[in-house]
Design a protein around this motif. Structure first.
Motif, PDB file in Angstrom:
ATOM      1  N   SER A   4       0.825  -1.205   0.000  1.00 25.58           N
ATOM      2  CA  SER A   4       0.000   0.000   0.000  1.00 25.58           C
ATOM      3  C   SER A   4       0.864   1.263   0.000  1.00 25.58           C
ATOM      4  CB  SER A   4      -0.917  -0.019   1.226  1.00 25.58           C
ATOM      5  OG  SER A   4      -1.663   1.160   1.300  1.00 25.58           O
ATOM      6  N   ASP A   5       1.919   1.260   0.808  1.00 21.69           N
ATOM      7  CA  ASP A   5       2.803   2.431   0.890  1.00 21.69           C
ATOM      8  C   ASP A   5       3.517   2.707  -0.428  1.00 21.69           C
ATOM      9  OD1 ASP A   5       2.120   2.890   3.515  1.00 21.69           O
ATOM     10  OD2 ASP A   5       3.936   1.975   4.358  1.00 21.69           O
ATOM     11  N   CYS A   6       3.711   1.685  -1.240  1.00 22.53           N
ATOM     12  CA  CYS A   6       4.442   1.855  -2.499  1.00 22.53           C
ATOM     13  C   CYS A   6       3.528   2.135  -3.695  1.00 22.53           C
ATOM     14  CB  CYS A   6       5.303   0.620  -2.767  1.00 22.53           C
ATOM     15  SG  CYS A   6       6.632   0.425  -1.554  1.00 22.53           S
ATOM     16  N   GLN A   7       2.218   2.080  -3.511  1.00 23.23           N
ATOM     17  CA  GLN A   7       1.291   2.291  -4.622  1.00 23.23           C
ATOM     18  C   GLN A   7       1.431   3.675  -5.255  1.00 23.23           C
ATOM     19  OE1 GLN A   7      -0.412   0.133  -6.262  1.00 23.23           O
ATOM     20  NE2 GLN A   7      -0.009  -1.537  -4.856  1.00 23.23           N
ATOM     21  N   GLY A   8       1.692   4.688  -4.451  1.00 26.00           N
ATOM     22  CA  GLY A   8       1.839   6.036  -4.990  1.00 26.00           C
ATOM     23  C   GLY A   8       3.030   6.147  -5.926  1.00 26.00           C
ATOM     24  N   VAL A   9       4.124   5.471  -5.570  1.00 29.34           N
ATOM     25  CA  VAL A   9       5.297   5.458  -6.451  1.00 29.34           C
ATOM     26  C   VAL A   9       4.956   4.716  -7.731  1.00 29.34           C
ATOM     27  CG1 VAL A   9       7.662   4.617  -6.713  1.00 29.34           C
ATOM     28  CG2 VAL A   9       6.955   5.680  -4.566  1.00 29.34           C
ATOM     29  N   ASN A  10       4.281   3.594  -7.598  1.00 25.71           N
ATOM     30  CA  ASN A  10       3.871   2.814  -8.770  1.00 25.71           C
ATOM     31  C   ASN A  10       3.010   3.651  -9.706  1.00 25.71           C
ATOM     32  OD1 ASN A  10       3.591   0.527 -10.420  1.00 25.71           O
ATOM     33  ND2 ASN A  10       1.788  -0.176  -9.292  1.00 25.71           N
ATOM     34  N   GLN A  11       2.054   4.386  -9.141  1.00 29.45           N
ATOM     35  CA  GLN A  11       1.183   5.253  -9.947  1.00 29.45           C
ATOM     36  C   GLN A  11       1.999   6.336 -10.644  1.00 29.45           C
ATOM     37  OE1 GLN A  11      -2.402   5.138 -10.476  1.00 29.45           O
ATOM     38  NE2 GLN A  11      -1.611   6.427 -12.105  1.00 29.45           N
ATOM     39  N   SER A  12       2.910   6.949  -9.907  1.00 27.94           N
ATOM     40  CA  SER A  12       3.751   8.001 -10.489  1.00 27.94           C
ATOM     41  C   SER A  12       4.599   7.469 -11.633  1.00 27.94           C
ATOM     42  CB  SER A  12       4.667   8.598  -9.419  1.00 27.94           C
ATOM     43  OG  SER A  12       3.910   9.193  -8.399  1.00 27.94           O
ATOM     44  N   LEU A  13       5.149   6.275 -11.455  1.00 28.73           N
ATOM     45  CA  LEU A  13       5.967   5.678 -12.509  1.00 28.73           C
ATOM     46  C   LEU A  13       5.126   5.355 -13.741  1.00 28.73           C
ATOM     47  CD1 LEU A  13       8.276   3.356 -10.390  1.00 28.73           C
ATOM     48  CD2 LEU A  13       8.862   5.547 -11.456  1.00 28.73           C
ATOM     49  N   GLN A  14       3.909   4.865 -13.525  1.00 25.96           N
ATOM     50  CA  GLN A  14       3.022   4.568 -14.656  1.00 25.96           C
ATOM     51  C   GLN A  14       2.708   5.847 -15.426  1.00 25.96           C
ATOM     52  OE1 GLN A  14       2.049   1.451 -15.470  1.00 25.96           O
ATOM     53  NE2 GLN A  14       1.016   2.191 -17.269  1.00 25.96           N
ATOM     54  N   ASP A  15       2.388   6.911 -14.711  1.00 20.96           N
ATOM     55  CA  ASP A  15       2.092   8.186 -15.353  1.00 20.96           C
ATOM     56  C   ASP A  15       3.319   8.719 -16.104  1.00 20.96           C
ATOM     57  OD1 ASP A  15      -0.428   7.983 -14.252  1.00 20.96           O
ATOM     58  OD2 ASP A  15      -0.142   9.567 -12.773  1.00 20.96           O
ATOM     59  N   MET A  16       4.486   8.562 -15.484  1.00 20.95           N
ATOM     60  CA  MET A  16       5.717   9.032 -16.109  1.00 20.95           C
ATOM     61  C   MET A  16       6.014   8.254 -17.395  1.00 20.95           C
ATOM     62  SD  MET A  16       9.174   9.809 -13.891  1.00 20.95           S
ATOM     63  CE  MET A  16       8.314   9.578 -12.351  1.00 20.95           C
ATOM     64  N   LYS A  17       5.788   6.931 -17.365  1.00 20.58           N
ATOM     65  CA  LYS A  17       6.003   6.119 -18.568  1.00 20.58           C
ATOM     66  C   LYS A  17       5.114   6.587 -19.711  1.00 20.58           C
ATOM     67  CE  LYS A  17       5.627   1.993 -16.552  1.00 20.58           C
ATOM     68  NZ  LYS A  17       5.521   0.530 -16.410  1.00 20.58           N
ATOM     69  N   VAL A  18       3.874   6.906 -19.397  1.00 21.69           N
ATOM     70  CA  VAL A  18       2.947   7.378 -20.427  1.00 21.69           C
ATOM     71  C   VAL A  18       3.375   8.755 -20.940  1.00 21.69           C
ATOM     72  CG1 VAL A  18       0.568   8.139 -20.833  1.00 21.69           C
ATOM     73  CG2 VAL A  18       1.011   5.956 -19.695  1.00 21.69           C
ATOM     74  N   LEU A  19       3.780   9.632 -20.034  1.00 18.44           N
ATOM     75  CA  LEU A  19       4.243  10.960 -20.448  1.00 18.44           C
ATOM     76  C   LEU A  19       5.439  10.840 -21.400  1.00 18.44           C
ATOM     77  CD1 LEU A  19       4.315  14.083 -20.211  1.00 18.44           C
ATOM     78  CD2 LEU A  19       5.787  13.762 -18.210  1.00 18.44           C
ATOM     79  N   VAL A  20       6.419  10.024 -21.036  1.00 19.90           N
ATOM     80  CA  VAL A  20       7.606   9.834 -21.887  1.00 19.90           C
ATOM     81  C   VAL A  20       7.207   9.168 -23.195  1.00 19.90           C
ATOM     82  CG1 VAL A  20       9.780   8.556 -22.076  1.00 19.90           C
ATOM     83  CG2 VAL A  20       9.247   9.815 -19.976  1.00 19.90           C
ATOM     84  N   GLY A  21       6.353   8.150 -23.108  1.00 18.73           N
ATOM     85  CA  GLY A  21       5.912   7.464 -24.335  1.00 18.73           C
ATOM     86  C   GLY A  21       5.197   8.384 -25.293  1.00 18.73           C
ATOM     87  N   ARG A  22       4.334   9.226 -24.760  1.00 18.40           N
ATOM     88  CA  ARG A  22       3.595  10.162 -25.600  1.00 18.40           C
ATOM     89  C   ARG A  22       4.558  11.144 -26.279  1.00 18.40           C
ATOM     90  NH1 ARG A  22      -1.169  13.115 -22.940  1.00 18.40           N
ATOM     91  NH2 ARG A  22      -2.222  11.189 -23.444  1.00 18.40           N
ATOM     92  N   ARG A  23       5.496  11.673 -25.506  1.00 17.93           N
ATOM     93  CA  ARG A  23       6.464  12.623 -26.075  1.00 17.93           C
ATOM     94  C   ARG A  23       7.301  11.961 -27.166  1.00 17.93           C
ATOM     95  NH1 ARG A  23       6.003  17.955 -23.984  1.00 17.93           N
ATOM     96  NH2 ARG A  23       7.963  18.207 -25.089  1.00 17.93           N
ATOM     97  N   ARG A  24       7.679  10.712 -26.967  1.00 18.51           N
ATOM     98  CA  ARG A  24       8.453   9.999 -27.999  1.00 18.51           C
ATOM     99  C   ARG A  24       7.612   9.785 -29.265  1.00 18.51           C
ATOM    100  NH1 ARG A  24      13.343   8.396 -26.339  1.00 18.51           N
ATOM    101  NH2 ARG A  24      13.687   7.937 -24.155  1.00 18.51           N
ATOM    102  N   LEU A  25       6.356   9.404 -29.082  1.00 14.67           N
ATOM    103  CA  LEU A  25       5.487   9.186 -30.225  1.00 14.67           C
ATOM    104  C   LEU A  25       5.222  10.485 -30.984  1.00 14.67           C
ATOM    105  CD1 LEU A  25       2.884   6.694 -28.727  1.00 14.67           C
ATOM    106  CD2 LEU A  25       4.502   6.216 -30.569  1.00 14.67           C
ATOM    107  N   GLU A  26       5.190  11.592 -30.251  1.00 15.31           N
ATOM    108  CA  GLU A  26       4.974  12.883 -30.897  1.00 15.31           C
ATOM    109  C   GLU A  26       6.238  13.430 -31.526  1.00 15.31           C
ATOM    110  OE1 GLU A  26       3.331  15.185 -27.688  1.00 15.31           O
ATOM    111  OE2 GLU A  26       1.304  14.409 -28.010  1.00 15.31           O
ATOM    112  N   GLY A  27       7.369  12.732 -31.278  1.00 15.93           N
ATOM    113  CA  GLY A  27       8.636  13.142 -31.896  1.00 15.93           C
ATOM    114  C   GLY A  27       9.388  14.188 -31.120  1.00 15.93           C
ATOM    115  N   ASN A  28       9.123  14.329 -29.841  1.00 17.95           N
ATOM    116  CA  ASN A  28       9.849  15.310 -29.017  1.00 17.95           C
ATOM    117  C   ASN A  28      11.019  14.670 -28.304  1.00 17.95           C
ATOM    118  OD1 ASN A  28       8.013  17.321 -29.687  1.00 17.95           O
ATOM    119  ND2 ASN A  28       6.649  16.746 -28.029  1.00 17.95           N
TER     120      ASN A  28
END
Length: 161
Positions: A137-161
């Motif tokens: 439970s204590d680590c779920q927030g980190v897990n959520q943040s990492l998931q969001d970060m992966k999507v942010l990076v993935g989106r930027r890569r797909l957009e060519g940034n």
């Protein structure tokens, strides 16, 4: 693109194509999207209408061509029986991700100490499973943040940034 898809409103798959078509008119035509995904137009229509669940490869194709990597975790969380614990994307705003990660990382230090105590005392010790659940439970927030970060990076890569 003004067609009504089903009685409960547009599916996420239809909505994703509509959003993508606002950036790139090419995706307005379902046949263009279907071809790029590698399915027939009628198959994509069935998915968009909600008559059929998409296959993982189809979701991967949609995520790629629509520049929406968040479709992967959404599919895993909502449609795949094995991925129900995959966190959905909450934010792709870097400031929000950083604040969530910072706050969640404070919990990780406490979780680390609890985990070491359980390891020292053994899994059969009193309350060990409860303590491990607290660590998770204590680590779920980190897990959520990492998931969001992966999507942010993935989106930027797909957009060519």
């Amino acid at each position: 693109m003004g067609e009504k898809i089903n009685d409960s409103g547009p599916t996420v798959w239809y909505h994703s194509r509509v959003v993508a078509s606002q950036k790139m008119k090419f995706w307005e035509a379902r046949k263009n999207a279907a071809k790029a995904i590698g399915v027939g137009e009628s198959t994509l229509y069935s998915v968009e209408k909600g008559d059929r669940q998409p296959l993982p490869d189809e979701v991967s194709g949609m995520a790629r061509i629509y520049c929406m990597p968040e479709l992967g975790p959404l599919y895993c969380h909502d449609y795949c029986p094995l991925g129900h614990d995959v966190p959905k994307v909450q934010s792709t705003n870097l400031d929000q991700i950083c604040v969530r990660f910072y706050n969640a990382s404070k919990n990780v230090l406490e979780a680390r100490d609890t985990l070491m105590t359980v390891a020292k005392d053994g899994l059969d010790s009193f309350g060990a499973l409860r303590k491990l659940e607290e660590v998770i439970s204590d680590c779920q927030g980190v897990n959520q943040s990492l998931q969001d970060m992966k999507v942010l990076v993935g989106r930027r890569r797909l957009e060519g940034n």
